[in-house]
Design an enzyme around this catalytic site. Structure first.
Site, short mmCIF file in Angstrom:
data_model
loop_
_atom_site.label_atom_id
_atom_site.label_comp_id
_atom_site.label_asym_id
_atom_site.label_seq_id
_atom_site.Cartn_x
_atom_site.Cartn_y
_atom_site.Cartn_z
N HIS A 117 0.83 -1.21 0.00
CA HIS A 117 0.00 0.00 0.00
C HIS A 117 0.87 1.26 0.00
O HIS A 117 0.58 2.23 -0.71
CB HIS A 117 -0.92 -0.01 1.21
CG HIS A 117 -1.78 -1.22 1.31
ND1 HIS A 117 -2.82 -1.48 0.44
CD2 HIS A 117 -1.75 -2.28 2.17
CE1 HIS A 117 -3.40 -2.63 0.76
NE2 HIS A 117 -2.76 -3.13 1.80
N ASN A 397 14.19 15.87 11.33
CA ASN A 397 15.61 15.71 10.99
C ASN A 397 16.34 15.26 12.25
O ASN A 397 16.81 16.08 13.04
CB ASN A 397 16.18 17.03 10.47
CG ASN A 397 17.57 16.89 9.89
OD1 ASN A 397 18.27 15.92 10.17
ND2 ASN A 397 17.98 17.85 9.09
N HIS A 436 19.20 28.51 9.90
CA HIS A 436 18.30 28.38 8.75
C HIS A 436 18.22 29.69 7.96
O HIS A 436 18.25 29.68 6.72
CB HIS A 436 16.90 27.97 9.21
CG HIS A 436 16.75 26.50 9.43
ND1 HIS A 436 17.18 25.87 10.58
CD2 HIS A 436 16.20 25.53 8.66
CE1 HIS A 436 16.91 24.58 10.50
NE2 HIS A 436 16.32 24.34 9.34
#
Length: 524
Positions: A117, A397, A436
């Protein structure tokens, strides 16, 4: 003969009962068949849930047992079975907090790919890529009368890639030689002024290492105006080398400085440090669990899937984002247009998020783990099932989370005490948000603090409000809704700023013009 008569009558009655029973069974079989199908499906679902829950609980139990065994073992008067150095053992004694334990395990998607699936969902994404390719060919054939795929966006993004790879060499050599030599200087016997001179020289080497990693990539990318993908190579390697060198020194230096009596200490082997620089983890250990062999077909498959994700992302940007945002800055600003652009970008944004996750955290890391026979493949967990943003940040992460947890959160608790949990968690968010934002600023070539605000402000609030106490499907839906909207905001605002800076360039911009979003005032 007479005794046989009752037997014949009994046989006749049994035959009639069997015929009646067969007729009745035929009547009820059609009614019971749907119930049996539904019951079978229900039992299959229950079985799947039980197996998944049992697997999670067993994995957590085994991880906990292994960790407790590792923590309790050095307290006994027996040597460790591994060849751990004195500095590693001293570090374990100094910081008795929870340490990362590496065990041999597969990535979650590799396990799920064994389920038909889930494999069908994977096939659906491949079919989507095929549809994008077909639509691109059809549009080009109708508009320009040719059947040929163009990769202009891909070629532009990876322009000057050889220069970026050349700059990687001094970055790697700096990380390979300078931190290890610094450790050797600090590990020498502390007698007289020789150790002080060596320690000072080690600090100079570390300063040179930091200067090479921090200054060289920025200077090259600005001077040569590297395109985004080539900048990605430099900035990701820059951050990775900094985090790895910090982990190496953080795990080995405390034990060195706690040695008494002026004696020297055995430093980790150079081969273990070299292996650490390439293996897919940011936590240094002298030894890791290893697999017995390398499956080169598995390596090739993962690299091919990563390349497919790269092409997928280029088609999405070229067909769904560039036509929408290329001329948006030429039109008068309106709240309606901004809102519609954000909602339009939610689909491409979430696709980009999934592609980045699958290409890097699964394919790329698993390929290097297989080539290096690295056993612990838990680079992520089931973040898609998260019902809170705190769980999402922990499971999205795992590689980076382990580093932040070990060297920011736990060290923060060690410095501030247990009452400083909130400050330590805020420090984790601050460090992660700044890195970031730095990556986005480096790659795109301009400062636009969308990621900083979304990660530090919105993400921080959601982390404390949508915590682990909230469970249920409604919270998972809410988490995905926020992810969709967040990705739409990022894609929309960053694309608008990218094209605004090309449509409205400034010949000699001041500092405030550099940090002020150009899309707010660019209307040529």
């Amino acid at each position: 003969m007479e005794p046989k008569a009752p037997q014949l009558r009994r046989r006749e009655r049994q035959g009639e009962e069997q015929e009646n029973g067969a007729c009745g069974e035929g009547n009820t079989r059609t009614h019971r068949a749907p119930d049996l199908v539904q019951w079978t499906r229900h039992m299959e679902a229950v079985k799947t849930q039980c197996l998944e829950q049992a697997q999670r609980e067993l994995a957590e139990l085994m991880d906990r047992a292994i960790w407790e065994a590792v923590q309790a073992y050095p307290k006994q008067d027996r040597p460790l079975p591994s060849t751990a150095s004195d500095s590693t053992r001293k570090t374990q004694e100094l910081h008795p907090g929870k340490r990362k334990v590496f065990i041999t395990r597969k990535s979650l998607l590799d396990e799920l790919m064994g389920v038909q699936h889930f494999r069908t969902i994977y096939h659906m994404f491949i079919a989507g890529l095929c549809v994008l390719i077909i639509s691109t060919l059809a549009i080009d054939f109708i508009d320009e009368g040719r059947l040929m795929l163009e990769f202009d966006l891909l070629l532009f993004s990876f322009g000057q890639l050889p220069l970026a790879l050349m700059m990687w060499v001094p970055m790697f050599l700096s990380t390979l030689l300078l931190p290890y030599q610094t450790l050797r200087l600090w590990a020498r016997p502390r007698s007289g002024g020789a150790w002080t001179l060596g320690a000072s020289l080690g600090c100079v080497l570390l300063a040179a290492h930091a200067a090479v990693l921090c200054v060289l990539p920025v200077h090259v990318s600005v001077k040569h105006e590297l395109p985004p993908a080539s900048r990605c190579v430099l900035v990701f390697e820059q951050v990775r080398f900094l985090m790895k060198s910090y982990s190496f020194l953080r795990e080995t230096v405390p034990g060195i400085f706690c040695v008494r009596g002026g004696k020297g200490i055995c430093t980790p082997s150079f081969s273990s440090y070299l292996y650490f620089l390439f293996c897919p983890t940011l936590i240094y250990r002298e030894t890791y669990p290893r697999t017995p062999s390398i499956r080169w077909n598995y390596v090739a498959k993962n690299f091919a899937q990563a390349l497919g994700c790269l092409l997928y992302a280029c088609f999405i940007l070229g067909r769904l984002c560039v036509p929408v945002f290329a001329n948006m800055s030429r039109e008068p600003f309106s709240t309606r247009a901004l809102l519609l652009s954000i909602l339009h970008a939610t689909g491409p944004g979430i696709f980009m998020l999934l592609l980045i996750f699958f290409a890097f955290l699964h394919c790329w890391l698993n390929a290097f783990a297989e080539m290096l026979r690295f056993g612990d493949r838990m680079f992520y967990r089931d973040w898609w099932n998260s019902t809170s943003f705190s769980n999402y940040y922990r499971t999205w992460n795992v590689v980076v989370h382990d580093w932040l947890y070990s060297y920011v959160y736990q060290d923060g608790l060690w410095l501030l005490g247990r009452q400083g949990r909130g400050a330590a968690m805020l420090g984790v968010f601050l460090v992660s948000a700044l890195v970031h934002e730095y990556i986005f600023c480096f790659v795109l070539g301009f400062f636009y603090p969308v990621m900083l605000i979304l990660f530090l402000v919105v993400g921080g609030l959601l982390n404390f409000t949508m915590n682990d106490r909230h469970t249920g499907p409604a919270w998972n839906i809410l988490m995905w809704t926020f992810l969709f909207l967040g990705q739409g905001i990022q894609v929309s605002l960053y694309c608008q700023e990218w094209y605004a800076r090309r449509h409205c360039p400034l010949p000699q911009p001041t500092f405030w013009e550099l940090v002020t979003p150009r899309s707010w005032s660019c209307h040529p």
